[in-house]
Enzyme design. Structure first.
Site, PDB file in Angstrom:
ATOM      1  N   ARG A   1      45.425  44.007  33.226  1.00  7.21           N
ATOM      2  CA  ARG A   1      44.074  44.269  33.753  1.00  7.21           C
ATOM      3  C   ARG A   1      43.855  45.773  34.017  1.00  7.21           C
ATOM      4  O   ARG A   1      43.164  46.149  34.954  1.00  7.21           O
ATOM      5  CB  ARG A   1      43.824  43.479  35.050  1.00  7.21           C
ATOM      6  CG  ARG A   1      43.818  41.977  34.900  1.00  7.21           C
ATOM      7  CD  ARG A   1      42.635  41.483  34.076  1.00  7.21           C
ATOM      8  NE  ARG A   1      42.467  40.057  34.158  1.00  7.21           N
ATOM      9  CZ  ARG A   1      43.096  39.160  33.381  1.00  7.21           C
ATOM     10  NH1 ARG A   1      43.946  39.565  32.457  1.00  7.21           N
ATOM     11  NH2 ARG A   1      42.845  37.880  33.534  1.00  7.21           N
TER      12      ARG A   1
ATOM     13  N   SER B   1      38.218  35.486  38.012  1.00  9.78           N
ATOM     14  CA  SER B   1      39.230  35.846  39.018  1.00  9.78           C
ATOM     15  C   SER B   1      38.724  37.025  39.837  1.00  9.78           C
ATOM     16  O   SER B   1      38.365  38.057  39.273  1.00  9.78           O
ATOM     17  CB  SER B   1      40.527  36.268  38.342  1.00  9.78           C
ATOM     18  OG  SER B   1      41.049  35.218  37.569  1.00  9.78           O
TER      19      SER B   1
ATOM     20  N   GLU C   1      40.059  42.454  41.476  1.00 13.21           N
ATOM     21  CA  GLU C   1      39.946  42.678  40.036  1.00 13.21           C
ATOM     22  C   GLU C   1      38.508  43.021  39.670  1.00 13.21           C
ATOM     23  O   GLU C   1      38.243  43.773  38.734  1.00 13.21           O
ATOM     24  CB  GLU C   1      40.392  41.400  39.309  1.00 13.21           C
ATOM     25  CG  GLU C   1      40.675  41.573  37.849  1.00 13.21           C
ATOM     26  CD  GLU C   1      40.045  40.497  37.010  1.00 13.21           C
ATOM     27  OE1 GLU C   1      38.818  40.521  36.845  1.00 13.21           O
ATOM     28  OE2 GLU C   1      40.787  39.638  36.515  1.00 13.21           O
TER      29      GLU C   1
HETATM   30  N1  EPU Z   1      47.320  28.016  41.267  1.00 15.20           N
HETATM   31  C1  EPU Z   1      47.345  27.395  42.485  1.00 15.20           C
HETATM   32  N2  EPU Z   1      46.183  27.295  43.198  1.00 15.20           N
HETATM   33  C2  EPU Z   1      45.018  27.752  42.718  1.00 15.20           C
HETATM   34  C3  EPU Z   1      44.995  28.403  41.474  1.00 15.20           C
HETATM   35  C4  EPU Z   1      46.167  28.510  40.752  1.00 15.20           C
HETATM   36  O1  EPU Z   1      48.384  26.939  42.950  1.00 15.20           O
HETATM   37  O2  EPU Z   1      44.004  27.595  43.409  1.00 15.20           O
HETATM   38  C5  EPU Z   1      48.566  28.077  40.480  1.00 15.20           C
HETATM   39  C6  EPU Z   1      48.483  27.131  39.273  1.00 15.20           C
HETATM   40  O3  EPU Z   1      48.885  25.855  39.620  1.00 15.20           O
HETATM   41  C7  EPU Z   1      49.410  27.773  38.295  1.00 15.20           C
HETATM   42  C8  EPU Z   1      49.267  29.259  38.578  1.00 15.20           C
HETATM   43  O4  EPU Z   1      48.700  29.360  39.886  1.00 15.20           O
HETATM   44  O5  EPU Z   1      50.735  27.414  38.525  1.00 15.20           O
HETATM   45  C9  EPU Z   1      48.409  29.974  37.562  1.00 15.20           C
HETATM   46  O6  EPU Z   1      47.103  29.433  37.541  1.00 15.20           O
HETATM   47  P1  EPU Z   1      46.142  29.589  36.279  1.00 15.20           P
HETATM   48  O7  EPU Z   1      46.806  29.118  35.026  1.00 15.20           O
HETATM   49  O8  EPU Z   1      44.823  28.987  36.633  1.00 15.20           O
HETATM   50  O9  EPU Z   1      45.991  31.170  36.085  1.00 15.20           O
HETATM   51  P2  EPU Z   1      45.757  32.355  37.119  1.00 15.20           P
HETATM   52  O10 EPU Z   1      46.969  33.178  37.201  1.00 15.20           O
HETATM   53  O11 EPU Z   1      45.183  31.850  38.383  1.00 15.20           O
HETATM   54  C10 EPU Z   1      45.035  34.032  35.256  1.00 15.20           C
HETATM   55  C11 EPU Z   1      43.903  34.965  34.948  1.00 15.20           C
HETATM   56  C12 EPU Z   1      42.698  34.197  34.452  1.00 15.20           C
HETATM   57  C13 EPU Z   1      43.109  33.433  33.191  1.00 15.20           C
HETATM   58  C14 EPU Z   1      44.288  32.504  33.535  1.00 15.20           C
HETATM   59  C15 EPU Z   1      44.865  31.816  32.323  1.00 15.20           C
HETATM   60  C16 EPU Z   1      44.192  36.878  36.404  1.00 15.20           C
HETATM   61  C17 EPU Z   1      43.685  37.633  37.581  1.00 15.20           C
HETATM   62  N3  EPU Z   1      43.557  35.749  36.118  1.00 15.20           N
HETATM   63  O12 EPU Z   1      44.616  33.183  36.329  1.00 15.20           O
HETATM   64  O13 EPU Z   1      41.703  35.125  34.098  1.00 15.20           O
HETATM   65  O14 EPU Z   1      42.044  32.677  32.690  1.00 15.20           O
HETATM   66  O15 EPU Z   1      45.369  33.297  34.099  1.00 15.20           O
HETATM   67  O16 EPU Z   1      45.572  32.741  31.568  1.00 15.20           O
HETATM   68  O17 EPU Z   1      45.133  37.327  35.759  1.00 15.20           O
HETATM   69  C18 EPU Z   1      39.822  36.301  34.922  1.00 15.20           C
HETATM   70  O18 EPU Z   1      40.469  37.331  34.773  1.00 15.20           O
HETATM   71  O19 EPU Z   1      38.637  36.312  35.360  1.00 15.20           O
HETATM   72  C19 EPU Z   1      40.432  35.024  34.630  1.00 15.20           C
HETATM   73  C20 EPU Z   1      39.820  33.867  34.863  1.00 15.20           C
END
Ligand code: EPU
Length: 338
Positions: free
Chosen positions: A164, A238, A334
């Site tokens: 990012r 995010s 972000e």
């Molecule tokens: N998780 C939780 N609780 C929550 C949300 C997530 O426990 O409320 C846990 C999930 O269970 C999982 C882990 O966190 O084990 C990762 O969750 P997820 O796959 O939803 O991805 P993220 O890390 O929360 C990032 C990006 C997203 C992108 C997803 C998929 C960032 C800041 N965000 O989210 O990007 O879609 O991975 O690759 O890196 C964005 O930048 O706007 C965005 C949506």
């Protein structure tokens, strides 16, 4: 140049917060942009370039010019048997470019399906999702220098991409306006389904040898099920970055919280899932007035109806404080705050 005064920004930002810009104008070519930047009426006023408005939060009215990038066009620059270079103008909708490529079986950006916003915003924060980042497929960025009006071509390495991050958020912040992005894609796609929730979803759909169209459709399915549609409920995806911390600090946190969600990061570091940290602090689904934390993804802050940008920002500050108190980790926003 058509200059609109006291412009409501509710419909041009995906948080849909009620704020006004002193002026608003749109450009659809580089020469038009130069005219705007050199116009005597706007001289000395601060300006912000907006694409889809999907990664910004205004905490109050903006006493300057909002300049919307609406340069359109997608073209094939060159190709051989295996590789194709596609140039997309900055004002194109990101997802339209993904579909253009997926429908022609040009592989590389299918995992980035359904990300809101425009092409021009992509390199600024090196958009990423489901195991792929823009840096993996970006060949070149064309951008105008706002001081000299020269057009510079940034190679992938010159963009200094990180998680990012890019040169456009750091050393060159505010100095360039992105005009186009050229992608290097493959005509013999190999899918990347390394991301846990993506491979699980494909498996549950019974898809064993996915095509890039399968990957794109599955990413769309996951995103639509977890992330709120900004047309229905204001949000900017995010709100925070996933924090990257040294392994020693991670080991201590994991000892206390064995179920912590995390990802591999740069050597010696671990990336924590900020959504997990926020959920553990009890914020998931919480609402203060019309500002809230999404019920299915705690990393996403939402505007249920009439929240002001300031209320959303204040909620984010409370979340940062509680994550810091519970885990000793400092979350970074972000979303660009103005
Ligand atoms: N998780 C939780 N609780 C929550 C949300 C997530 O426990 O409320 C846990 C999930 O269970 C999982 C882990 O966190 O084990 C990762 O969750 P997820 O796959 O939803 O991805 P993220 O890390 O929360 C990032 C990006 C997203 C992108 C997803 C998929 C960032 C800041 N965000 O989210 O990007 O879609 O991975 O690759 O890196 C964005 O930048 O706007 C965005 C949506």
């Amino acid at each position: 140049m058509r200059l609109l005064e006291n412009y409501p920004m509710q419909d041009i930002t995906t948080f849909h917060a009620k704020v006004f810009a002193k002026y608003y104008t749109v450009f659809s070519s580089a020469s038009f942009l130069k005219q705007i930047l050199t116009s005597p009426e706007l001289k000395g006023l601060p300006f912000i370039i907006l694409g889809g408005g999907s990664n910004v939060l205004f905490t109050g009215d903006f006493n300057g010019v909002i300049i919307r990038n609406a340069i359109e066009g997608i073209e094939v620059v060159s190709q051989d048997e295996n590789t194709i270079f596609i140039k997309a103008s900055a004002g194109e909708k990101w997802h339209d470019v993904v579909l253009y490529c997926v429908n022609r079986n040009y592989g590389g950006i299918e995992n980035l399906s359904l990300i809101p916003g425009t092409v021009g915003a992509g390199p600024i924060q090196n958009i990423g999702a489901y195991g792929v980042e823009l840096k993996d497929v970006l060949h070149e960025v064309e951008a105008m220098n706002v001081h000299t009006f020269e057009i510079h071509k940034f190679s992938n390495a010159e963009c200094k991409f990180g998680y990012r991050e890019s040169i456009f958020k750091k050393e060159e912040k505010g100095n360039y306006i992105i005009l186009s992005v050229t992608f290097k894609l493959t005509k013999n796609p190999k899918v990347n389904v390394s991301y846990g929730s993506l491979s699980k979803e494909l498996e549950s759909l019974g898809i064993t040898n996915p095509t890039i169209k399968d990957v794109s459709n599955t990413v769309i399915k996951i995103r639509s099920s977890k992330l709120p549609d900004p047309d229905k409920i204001g949000n900017a995806g995010s709100f925070f970055k996933n924090p990257v911390i040294p392994n020693e600090q991670f080991d201590k946190i994991k000892e206390l919280h064995p179920s912590i969600a995390y990802f591999p990061a740069t050597p010696g570091h671990t990336k924590l899932a900020a959504g997990w940290l926020i959920e553990q602090c009890g914020w998931k689904g919480k609402r203060i007035g019309d500002a809230g934390v999404h019920k299915d993804q705690a990393l996403v802050l939402v505007n249920y109806a009439d929240a002001t940008g300031k209320e959303i920002f204040d909620l984010s500050a409370k979340i940062i404080a509680s994550v810091k108190e519970k885990f000793g980790v400092e979350l970074e926003r972000e979303v660009n705050i103005f």
